[in-house]
Design an enzyme around this catalytic site. Structure first.
Site, PDB file in Angstrom:
ATOM      1  CB  SER A 169      -0.965   0.005   1.194  1.00 31.87           C
ATOM      2  OG  SER A 169      -2.040  -0.867   0.947  1.00 31.87           O
ATOM      3  CG  ASN A 225      -6.749  -1.931  -0.443  1.00 25.02           C
ATOM      4  OD1 ASN A 225      -5.617  -1.462  -0.494  1.00 25.02           O
ATOM      5  ND2 ASN A 225      -7.123  -2.754   0.526  1.00 25.02           N
ATOM      6  CE1 TYR A 244      -5.029   2.598   4.050  1.00 26.21           C
ATOM      7  CE2 TYR A 244      -5.907   0.497   3.291  1.00 26.21           C
ATOM      8  CZ  TYR A 244      -4.899   1.442   3.300  1.00 26.21           C
ATOM      9  OH  TYR A 244      -3.753   1.239   2.543  1.00 26.21           O
TER      10      TYR A 244
END
Length: 355
Positions: A81, A173, A171
């Site tokens: 990440s 992705n 959070y």
């Protein structure tokens, strides 16, 4: 602050100097952080760990330390990440060039693509994507799906209701998968091309790459392992398909490159002042996350900025002072670290808060 979640592990089963040239930074000058490093292996259960610290804030020094032969100074590894910071730099550069605004809704660039099950691209801004306040479901949480493109990842995400209301920090992705598509829509090029042109090339990050569909690591590299939670057995996952990670986590890099990147970013070499200020603005997430970086305040009053990255076989963390003059990158050759919530903060304290 607890370590930020940077998943992509289950879905993809699936960090100032030139590499390989000149002498290595000193291993004999053991800073507190370097002396602390073996605890990552002994207590954390990592097969091997390594760190590289660069400090020009007082007496200039570079310190490299490894716990064993499994990790070498110049090794390439998957940075997970940490890719997000590179993508954020591209988006913020485009904002500085007037080619987009952070207040623009996703719908302007990807009409009709973020829709369904309560998801609405007309209500989600680019700033929300960058700060993880979009509410979009994290496609990496759907372990039944293994999307190999950003559009497939987005379809997986929008098949679920939002994780949180827009404006709430969660959070995901998916946010950066969408930003990768936005970069293509604005520039006509993929995010990887723009990262190479805007970041990797200008900073001469010779060990950094975006592999696309390439499953192997460039040489030199070590091995990467994932640990079976049921019996602790290590499985070699050095080769994997990084396409599921994409703009959220496909980057390959080195310890030295990641230190150089964050030093340049925080030192103002990659972004104009307004965009650098935006990068460090954590107001949307109530202090948890900026736009592609996050802060961690240490006991001595120092706040370090950076990101972590986790992908099958690899965990890495870079932290730097606000001026970029003191950076630390450490990595392990597996994706799991026992006692991570105490070991990692203690390592950062040892480096940035020496007694």
């Amino acid at each position: 602050m607890p370590m930020l979640r940077a998943p992509l592990v289950t879905l993809v089963v699936l960090l100032l100097c030139g590499l390989g040239t000149g002498p290595l930074p000193s291993e004999s000058h053991l800073t507190p952080a370097a002396s602390y490093l073996p605890r990552l292996a002994v207590q954390g259960g990592a097969p091997d760990a390594a760190l590289l610290a660069h400090d020009v804030s007082s007496a200039p020094r570079d310190t490299y330390r490894s716990t064993g032969p499994g990790i070498r100074y110049a090794d390439r590894f998957r940075a997970g990440s940490i890719t997000k910071t590179f993508v954020a730099v591209v988006v913020l550069q485009l904002a500085g060039e007037g080619r987009l605004r952070l207040s623009d809704p996703v719908e302007r660039f990807l009409p009709g693509l973020v829709r369904g099950h309560g998801n609405d691209g007309r209500r989600i801004t680019l700033r929300a994507l960058l700060s993880h306040t979009s509410g979009l479901y994290d496609y990496a949480d759907d372990t039944s799906a293994h999307p190999l493109t950003a559009t497939a990842a987005l379809r997986t995400a929008t098949a679920h209701r939002p994780t949180a209301a827009p404006g709430t920090y969660a959070y995901s992705n998916t946010d950066y998968a969408v930003l990768g598509l936005v970069v293509r829509g604005v520039t006509g090029h993929g995010y990887a091309t723009e990262i190479r042109r805007r970041v990797i090339g200008p900073l001469h990050l010779a060990g950094t790459s975006l592999p696309g569909s390439r499953t192997t690591l460039p040489a030199p590299h070590g091995r990467a392992y994932t640990r079976d939670p049921s019996d602790g057995r290590l499985t070699d996952v050095t080769a994997l398909d990084p396409r599921t990670a994409g703009a959220a986590g496909e980057l390959i890099s080195t310890l030295a490159d990641l230190n150089r990147f964050y030093a340049a970013l925080l030192g103002g070499r990659l972004l104009r002042p307004a965009q650098l200020s935006a990068l460090l603005d954590t107001s949307a997430s109530h202090g948890l996350y900026g736009l592609g970086v996050f802060p961690e305040r240490l006991s001595c009053g120092v706040t370090v900025w950076g990101h972590n990255g986790r992908i099958s076989g690899s965990y890495v963390r870079t932290a730097a002072t606000r001026d970029g003059r003191h950076t630390l990158t450490y990595r392990i050759d597996t994706d799991t670290l026992d006692e991570a919530d105490t070991l990692e903060p203690a390592l950062l304290e040892a480096e940035f808060c020496p007694s």
